[in-house]
Design a protein around this motif. Structure first.
Motif, PDB file in Angstrom:
ATOM      1  N   MET A  59      87.379  20.475  62.724  1.00 20.15           N
ATOM      2  CA  MET A  59      87.434  21.746  63.443  1.00 20.15           C
ATOM      3  C   MET A  59      86.596  22.808  62.723  1.00 20.15           C
ATOM      4  SD  MET A  59      90.828  23.743  64.684  1.00 20.15           S
ATOM      5  CE  MET A  59      90.744  25.380  65.351  1.00 20.15           C
ATOM      6  N   ALA A  60      86.702  22.864  61.410  1.00 18.10           N
ATOM      7  CA  ALA A  60      85.928  23.826  60.620  1.00 18.10           C
ATOM      8  C   ALA A  60      84.427  23.567  60.778  1.00 18.10           C
ATOM      9  CB  ALA A  60      86.337  23.756  59.151  1.00 18.10           C
ATOM     10  N   ALA A  61      84.030  22.296  60.740  1.00 21.35           N
ATOM     11  CA  ALA A  61      82.608  21.952  60.886  1.00 21.35           C
ATOM     12  C   ALA A  61      82.101  22.324  62.280  1.00 21.35           C
ATOM     13  CB  ALA A  61      82.405  20.463  60.615  1.00 21.35           C
ATOM     14  N   THR A  62      82.903  22.048  63.301  1.00 23.43           N
ATOM     15  CA  THR A  62      82.502  22.367  64.671  1.00 23.43           C
ATOM     16  C   THR A  62      82.400  23.874  64.872  1.00 23.43           C
ATOM     17  OG1 THR A  62      83.528  20.346  65.499  1.00 23.43           O
ATOM     18  CG2 THR A  62      83.107  22.085  67.109  1.00 23.43           C
ATOM     19  N   LEU A  63      83.403  24.613  64.403  1.00 25.99           N
ATOM     20  CA  LEU A  63      83.354  26.074  64.517  1.00 25.99           C
ATOM     21  C   LEU A  63      82.139  26.640  63.791  1.00 25.99           C
ATOM     22  CD1 LEU A  63      87.073  27.181  64.075  1.00 25.99           C
ATOM     23  CD2 LEU A  63      85.607  27.655  66.039  1.00 25.99           C
ATOM     24  N   SER A  64      81.888  26.160  62.595  1.00 28.86           N
ATOM     25  CA  SER A  64      80.737  26.643  61.823  1.00 28.86           C
ATOM     26  C   SER A  64      79.433  26.375  62.558  1.00 28.86           C
ATOM     27  CB  SER A  64      80.703  25.980  60.445  1.00 28.86           C
ATOM     28  OG  SER A  64      81.780  26.437  59.663  1.00 28.86           O
TER      29      SER A  64
END
Length: 149
Positions: free
Chosen positions: A77-82
């Motif tokens: 999720m963090a990678a996608t949001l970033s």
């Protein structure tokens, strides 16, 4: 500014002045024992982010909250949001959360963790005082980024 059609019209006309994006991250616990705490944390974070948006209207855009459950992969999720927010035209991105797990993840932007404070049984004046105090806690993080440090 809120992520609404009306505020977006204003943003598009004045985007050179609105350089900061606030992204609330809400953990939704679906296990019966954790639902009350999860709801309380969500309520606290939404009150706080709404208050921050009001104080800095014209400087910040408040995204709708990103809600996730306990079984979701936060690293993904963090990678996608970033990745997705990297194309957004905001110079500064702040993720606000009451979930300490986000503090160990790599994101493009700054994660601000806040301990959840149960607001549901407080009278409105005390609630306002608590939220103002929390803003004073995070304000130095905003001003440090804004000053380029």
């Amino acid at each position: 500014m809120n992520w609404t059609a009306q505020d977006m019209d204003t943003y598009l006309q004045q985007k050179e002045y609105i350089d900061t994006l606030i992204v609330p991250l809400l953990k939704v616990d679906t296990v019966t024992e954790g639902m009350k705490n999860s709801a309380s944390s969500s309520e606290f974070l939404m009150h706080l982010t709404t208050f921050i948006e009001t104080q800095f209207k014209g400087r910040m855009m408040l995204m709708p909250p990103f809600a996730y459950t306990q079984s979701m992969n936060l690293t993904e999720m963090a990678a996608t949001l970033s990745r997705d927010l990297a194309v957004a035209p905001f110079k500064h991105v702040f993720f606000l959360t009451t979930d300490v797990a986000w503090t160990s993840l790599k994101v493009d932007g700054e994660v601000i963790w806040l301990p959840s404070i149960p607001l549901e049984s407080m009278d409105p004046q005390l609630r306002k005082t608590i939220i103002e105090d929390q803003l004073r806690q995070v304000l130095p993080r905003f001003t440090k980024k804004w000053s380029g440090q």
